[in-house]
Design a protein around this motif. Structure first.
Motif, PDB file in Angstrom:
ATOM      1  N   HIS A 144      45.375 -11.305 -53.953  1.00  0.00           N
ATOM      2  CA  HIS A 144      44.699 -12.413 -54.626  1.00  0.00           C
ATOM      3  C   HIS A 144      45.593 -13.606 -54.919  1.00  0.00           C
ATOM      4  N   GLY A 145      46.857 -13.478 -54.750  1.00  0.00           N
ATOM      5  CA  GLY A 145      47.763 -14.577 -55.056  1.00  0.00           C
ATOM      6  C   GLY A 145      48.207 -14.538 -56.522  1.00  0.00           C
ATOM      7  N   VAL A 146      49.039 -15.485 -56.899  1.00  0.00           N
ATOM      8  CA  VAL A 146      49.588 -15.536 -58.243  1.00  0.00           C
ATOM      9  C   VAL A 146      48.628 -16.322 -59.133  1.00  0.00           C
ATOM     10  N   LEU A 147      48.329 -15.769 -60.323  1.00  0.00           N
ATOM     11  CA  LEU A 147      47.494 -16.490 -61.286  1.00  0.00           C
ATOM     12  C   LEU A 147      48.328 -17.541 -61.997  1.00  0.00           C
ATOM     13  N   PRO A 148      47.805 -18.740 -62.146  1.00  0.00           N
ATOM     14  CA  PRO A 148      48.543 -19.744 -62.916  1.00  0.00           C
ATOM     15  C   PRO A 148      48.618 -19.349 -64.389  1.00  0.00           C
ATOM     16  N   GLY A 149      49.599 -19.870 -65.081  1.00  0.00           N
ATOM     17  CA  GLY A 149      49.799 -19.532 -66.487  1.00  0.00           C
ATOM     18  C   GLY A 149      48.632 -19.919 -67.366  1.00  0.00           C
ATOM     19  N   TRP A 150      47.974 -21.044 -67.064  1.00  0.00           N
ATOM     20  CA  TRP A 150      46.881 -21.491 -67.927  1.00  0.00           C
ATOM     21  C   TRP A 150      45.694 -20.549 -67.842  1.00  0.00           C
ATOM     22  N   MET A 151      45.537 -19.847 -66.715  1.00  0.00           N
ATOM     23  CA  MET A 151      44.432 -18.901 -66.605  1.00  0.00           C
ATOM     24  C   MET A 151      44.682 -17.671 -67.464  1.00  0.00           C
ATOM     25  N   ARG A 152      45.923 -17.238 -67.520  1.00  0.00           N
ATOM     26  CA  ARG A 152      46.238 -16.093 -68.382  1.00  0.00           C
ATOM     27  C   ARG A 152      46.036 -16.445 -69.845  1.00  0.00           C
TER      28      ARG A 152
END
Length: 128
Positions: A54-62
Motif C-alpha cells: 500500500h505504500g507509506v502513509l503520510p504523517g498527517w493521516m496517522r
C-alpha cells in the motif's frame, strides 16, 4: 618506558584535533539501496508487507486517525450534532493556593531575637 606508555604519550603530545585517527563511515550507496537492503532483511514482517503493498502513509493521516476526525465528519453529514460535554474543573491542588502572608510577623520576630540576644549577653557578662 613500555610500548603502551609510549603510545599513550604520543597521543597526549599530539595537538588538539589530531590525537585520534578518524575512520570514515563506510559508503554503502544511496538511500534507496540501503532501504531495499533493509526491506529484504525484514521480509517476514507483516508491517513491511503492508507497506510494500500500500505504500507509506503520510504523517498527517496517522494523526487524523488518532484524533478520530472521521467520526465527527460522519456525524455532521447525518445532521446529528452531539453537544460537547463540559470540561471538568481544574483540580485545586497545593500549587494553586495563594501563598500565606508572613510579612506581618517579620519585624516583631527580628525584634524579639535582638532583645533575647542582648539579654543573654548581659547575663553572660554578669555570670562570667
Amino acid at each position: 618506558m613500555t610500548t603502551v606508555e609510549t603510545r599513550v604519550r604520543s597521543v597526549l603530545d599530539a595537538p588538539r584535533g589530531h590525537r585520534f585517527s578518524r575512520t570514515p563511515a563506510p559508503v554503502r550507496g544511496t538511500r534507496q539501496v540501503r532501504e531495499q537492503h533493509l526491506l529484504r532483511q525484514m521480509a517476514g514482517n507483516p508491517k513491511v508487507a503492508h507497506r510494500l503493498e500500500h505504500g507509506v502513509l503520510p504523517g498527517w493521516m496517522r494523526v487524523a486517525k488518532e484524533h478520530g476526525g472521521s467520526e465527527e465528519r460522519e456525524a455532521g453529514r447525518a445532521g446529528v450534532i452531539e453537544p460537547e460535554p463540559e470540561p471538568a474543573p481544574l483540580p485545586r491542588g497545593r500549587h494553586r493556593r495563594t501563598p500565606r502572608r508572613r510579612h506581618g510577623w517579620a519585624v516583631p520576630s527580628y525584634g524579639a531575637v535582638l532583645v533575647a540576644g542582648m539579654m543573654i549577653g548581659q547575663l553572660a557578662r554578669l555570670v562570667l
